[in-house]
Design a protein around this motif. Structure first.
Motif, PDB file in Angstrom:
ATOM      1  N   GLY A 170     -23.540 -21.610 -48.596  1.00  0.00           N
ATOM      2  CA  GLY A 170     -23.182 -21.186 -47.175  1.00  0.00           C
ATOM      3  C   GLY A 170     -22.475 -20.042 -46.994  1.00  0.00           C
ATOM      4  N   THR A 171     -21.963 -19.849 -45.714  1.00  0.00           N
ATOM      5  CA  THR A 171     -20.795 -18.673 -45.588  1.00  0.00           C
ATOM      6  C   THR A 171     -19.554 -19.251 -44.874  1.00  0.00           C
ATOM      7  N   SER A 172     -18.438 -18.864 -45.204  1.00  0.00           N
ATOM      8  CA  SER A 172     -17.301 -19.010 -44.148  1.00  0.00           C
ATOM      9  C   SER A 172     -16.401 -18.086 -44.160  1.00  0.00           C
ATOM     10  N   SER A 173     -15.105 -18.307 -43.879  1.00  0.00           N
ATOM     11  CA  SER A 173     -14.280 -16.814 -43.513  1.00  0.00           C
ATOM     12  C   SER A 173     -12.949 -17.470 -43.596  1.00  0.00           C
ATOM     13  N   PHE A 174     -12.295 -16.294 -44.097  1.00  0.00           N
ATOM     14  CA  PHE A 174     -10.530 -16.690 -44.272  1.00  0.00           C
ATOM     15  C   PHE A 174      -9.959 -16.767 -42.865  1.00  0.00           C
ATOM     16  N   GLY A 175     -10.748 -16.164 -41.736  1.00  0.00           N
ATOM     17  CA  GLY A 175     -10.153 -16.287 -40.368  1.00  0.00           C
ATOM     18  C   GLY A 175     -10.500 -17.406 -39.798  1.00  0.00           C
ATOM     19  N   GLY A 176     -11.171 -18.684 -40.170  1.00  0.00           N
ATOM     20  CA  GLY A 176     -11.700 -19.657 -39.816  1.00  0.00           C
ATOM     21  C   GLY A 176     -12.577 -19.422 -38.501  1.00  0.00           C
ATOM     22  N   TYR A 177     -12.313 -20.077 -37.408  1.00  0.00           N
ATOM     23  CA  TYR A 177     -12.983 -19.866 -36.179  1.00  0.00           C
ATOM     24  C   TYR A 177     -12.751 -18.421 -35.699  1.00  0.00           C
ATOM     25  N   HIS A 178     -11.756 -17.803 -35.904  1.00  0.00           N
ATOM     26  CA  HIS A 178     -11.800 -16.483 -35.614  1.00  0.00           C
ATOM     27  C   HIS A 178     -12.131 -15.354 -36.607  1.00  0.00           C
ATOM     28  N   ALA A 179     -13.324 -15.503 -37.139  1.00  0.00           N
ATOM     29  CA  ALA A 179     -14.005 -14.800 -38.199  1.00  0.00           C
ATOM     30  C   ALA A 179     -13.850 -13.312 -38.021  1.00  0.00           C
ATOM     31  N   GLU A 180     -13.381 -12.665 -38.942  1.00  0.00           N
ATOM     32  CA  GLU A 180     -13.580 -10.968 -38.968  1.00  0.00           C
ATOM     33  C   GLU A 180     -14.516 -10.586 -40.128  1.00  0.00           C
ATOM     34  N   GLY A 181     -15.136 -11.626 -40.935  1.00  0.00           N
ATOM     35  CA  GLY A 181     -16.128 -11.374 -42.106  1.00  0.00           C
ATOM     36  C   GLY A 181     -16.288 -12.541 -42.730  1.00  0.00           C
ATOM     37  N   TRP A 182     -17.203 -12.430 -43.605  1.00  0.00           N
ATOM     38  CA  TRP A 182     -17.506 -13.722 -44.384  1.00  0.00           C
ATOM     39  C   TRP A 182     -17.372 -13.550 -45.965  1.00  0.00           C
ATOM     40  N   HIS A 183     -17.404 -14.813 -46.398  1.00  0.00           N
ATOM     41  CA  HIS A 183     -17.652 -14.910 -47.971  1.00  0.00           C
ATOM     42  C   HIS A 183     -18.454 -16.066 -48.336  1.00  0.00           C
ATOM     43  N   PRO A 184     -19.187 -16.402 -49.456  1.00  0.00           N
ATOM     44  CA  PRO A 184     -19.960 -17.296 -49.665  1.00  0.00           C
ATOM     45  C   PRO A 184     -19.159 -18.449 -50.129  1.00  0.00           C
ATOM     46  N   THR A 185     -19.718 -19.710 -49.861  1.00  0.00           N
ATOM     47  CA  THR A 185     -19.366 -20.814 -50.436  1.00  0.00           C
ATOM     48  C   THR A 185     -20.495 -21.577 -51.144  1.00  0.00           C
ATOM     49  N   LEU A 186     -20.285 -22.477 -52.295  1.00  0.00           N
ATOM     50  CA  LEU A 186     -21.059 -23.141 -53.090  1.00  0.00           C
ATOM     51  C   LEU A 186     -20.895 -24.821 -53.262  1.00  0.00           C
ATOM     52  N   ALA A 187     -22.074 -25.550 -53.280  1.00  0.00           N
ATOM     53  CA  ALA A 187     -21.946 -26.738 -53.438  1.00  0.00           C
ATOM     54  C   ALA A 187     -23.043 -27.116 -54.500  1.00  0.00           C
ATOM     55  N   VAL A 188     -22.495 -27.869 -55.641  1.00  0.00           N
ATOM     56  CA  VAL A 188     -23.526 -28.046 -56.577  1.00  0.00           C
ATOM     57  C   VAL A 188     -23.285 -29.333 -57.296  1.00  0.00           C
ATOM     58  N   GLN A 189     -24.229 -30.004 -57.945  1.00  0.00           N
ATOM     59  CA  GLN A 189     -23.811 -31.299 -58.691  1.00  0.00           C
ATOM     60  C   GLN A 189     -24.444 -30.969 -60.238  1.00  0.00           C
ATOM     61  N   LEU A 190     -23.531 -31.257 -61.061  1.00  0.00           N
ATOM     62  CA  LEU A 190     -23.837 -30.844 -62.534  1.00  0.00           C
ATOM     63  C   LEU A 190     -24.243 -32.312 -63.069  1.00  0.00           C
ATOM     64  N   VAL A 191     -25.195 -32.284 -64.061  1.00  0.00           N
ATOM     65  CA  VAL A 191     -25.482 -33.326 -64.672  1.00  0.00           C
ATOM     66  C   VAL A 191     -25.252 -33.265 -66.181  1.00  0.00           C
ATOM     67  N   GLY A 192     -24.499 -34.196 -66.876  1.00  0.00           N
ATOM     68  CA  GLY A 192     -24.107 -34.219 -68.219  1.00  0.00           C
ATOM     69  C   GLY A 192     -25.311 -34.340 -69.386  1.00  0.00           C
TER      70      GLY A 192
END
Length: 507
Positions: free
Chosen positions: A12-34
């Motif tokens: 996904g994408t998010s911003s360090f500016g929160g709801y007043h975004a001036e740009g974007w960076h990626p976010t990642l969610a994943v599940q690892l299996v042993g």
């Protein structure tokens, strides 16, 4: 070897500016299996659209045994900054343990982020959202009568309650799903929703019903008793927006697409969703074995690829666990063996279709050279190990339950066999727990409590909708001294658990 849980990776994408975004960076969610080694880190490296390094983010991973999981959510540190341009970013996921000398590449891919209407708004390209639909039998939550579940991905800002889903069997509508839930929300960098992964549950459709003799599940549609063509149709505002088709042959769901074990629902079959508005993007090409045989003859590439992909997934997912684990086995390990055996019919179809390919045809599995014949033998050994695990677990359970069965007879023994003491909590009047063979044999009343989804309604923004709320159900029996049934009864109610009064039966 550590791996990613099937279908778990979400970007996904998010911003360090929160709801007043001036740009974007990626976010990642994943599940690892042993298994995962001690002292391990998950390393996420991301490149900018121009190819230069953007950031590397590391997260510690606890040591995992075979089949154990860890859910990981990652985002860059704030000093990595945001970007205010669209483009494709490449990224890798590696598992690194200096202690154990491990540096494994788990994933290598790219994703495109596009600009949305409005200033400084960006999101992962909606056209690249997962184009798959999933159907599953929830054999982890309800192994005796697993409900049919489905997962679909829809683009746009629509809320989950705006959708409804129906199941068709050979062209006839047979069931409506419970109200869809949002399993995952795809968001833009300013937090607005740009798509949803919807979870659909058909409570009235079950894979099988091992509790049928006890009176549970009257009116359910059982897949193991109704072969044919099935379609899950997702509607919004009366229009069909997605269709997931699957088949049931000889009482089993046919995995004509991907198939994989899912740690929450035991077995997932993935089918490409047919979207009424038009086809989605093609999935990323899969690595395939070489199409030329060792003898130089022509090879059926389609059959070879289908067989190889299935054998590869079975072996990489299950071989270590099934061939190296020693008894006694826990319930999760028995369920894993059952999930493997559920793959046998689908595997047999692909194996037979590729039967003309000689055993000596060379392929490569996990970087190691082998042959088609070697894969065939290893998969058969896998199925044999799964059968042995289930047989061993059943024999062990028989030994545990023998003292109980020795004191029971007639109806009481039959009900006990449907509710074995190693899997059910036995209670009697006033919710008193009974555990020993003598207590269970002497009790006049047996009660079993479980959760229940109860229908209700709610009003959202002035719109009245159907919902389900948490409830409880208590099933009980009264027995005569000769262990015959005097009465059978059931009570239901709202709330997290039943009151003590539900354990006081008045004839």
């Amino acid at each position: 070897m550590t791996s990613l849980s099937p279908f778990s990776l979400r970007l996904g994408t998010s911003s360090f500016g929160g709801y007043h975004a001036e740009g974007w960076h990626p976010t990642l969610a994943v599940q690892l299996v042993g298994p995962a080694p001690a002292g391990a880190w998950l390393e996420w490296t991301v490149a900018r659209p121009d190819g230069g390094l953007w950031f590397t983010r590391r997260a510690p991973i606890a040591e995992l045994g075979a089949g154990e999981t860890a859910d990981i959510d990652l985002r860059p540190e704030q000093d990595s900054g945001d970007l205010d341009v669209e483009g494709s970013i490449g990224f890798t996921l590696r598992l690194v343990s200096e202690l154990e000398g491990v540096d494994d590449l788990l994933h290598d891919a790219s994703v495109r982020v596009v600009a949305l209407p409005g200033a400084h708004r960006f999101a992962v390209d909606p056209e690249r959202m997962p184009p798959w639909g999933f159907v599953a039998l929830d054999a982890v939550d309800e192994p005796d009568a697993p409900r049919l579940c489905a997962t679909v991905v829809v683009a746009g800002e629509a809320e989950a309650w705006e959708f409804e889903a129906h199941l068709f069997h050979d062209g006839r509508r047979i069931a409506q799903a419970d109200s869809p839930d949002t399993r995952y929300a795809f968001t833009a960098n300013d937090g607005t929703v740009v798509g949803r992964e919807l979870a659909l549950r058909f409570d009235a459709v079950r894979g099988w019903n091992d509790l049928q003799a006890s009176g549970w599940g009257a009116g359910w549609h059982l897949l193991d008793a109704h072969d044919g063509h099935y379609e899950v149709k997702l509607l919004r505002e009366g229009a069909v927006v997605q269709v997931i088709a699957f088949g049931v042959v000889r009482g089993r769901v046919v995995a004509t697409g991907l198939a994989a074990s899912d740690l929450e629902m035991a077995e997932v079959y993935a089918r490409r969703s047919a979207v009424e508005a038009g086809p989605g993007p093609e999935p990323e090409p899969q690595q395939a074995p070489e199409p030329a045989s060792e003898a130089g003859g022509a090879v059926d590439v389609v059959s070879l690829r289908a067989f190889f992909d299935r054998a590869e997934r079975l072996l990489l997912t299950w071989e270590t666990d099934l061939l190296e684990a020693a008894p006694p086995f826990e319930l999760a390990q028995v369920l894993a063996a059952e999930a493997v055996l559920a793959e046998r019919p689908g595997y047999a179809v692909l194996r037979d279709a590729a039967s003309a390919i000689p055993d000596g045809h060379p392929v490569e599995l996990a970087g190691e050279p082998t042959t088609i014949g070697g894969l065939r033998r290893r998969v058969e050994a896998l199925f044999a190990a799964a059968e042995a695990r289930i047989t061993g677990a059943e024999e062990g359970a028989d030994e545990v339950l023998a003292p109980y069965r020795a004191l029971l007879s007639g109806d009481k023994l039959r009900v006990f066999d449907e509710h074995p003491a190693d899997a059910f909590l036995y209670t009697t009047t006033d919710r008193r727990v009974i555990e020993t063979p003598e207590e269970i044999a002497e009790a006049e009343f047996w009660y079993f409590e479980g959760p229940l989804d109860l229908p209700s309604t709610a009003t959202v923004d002035g719109v009245r909708i159907d919902v389900t709320v948490q409830g409880w159900r208590v099933l009980g029996w009264q027995f005569a001294p000769d262990h015959s049934i005097v009465d059978q009864f059931e009570t239901q109610g709202h709330g997290a658990g039943a009151p003590r009064s539900a354990y006081r039966h008045t004839p």
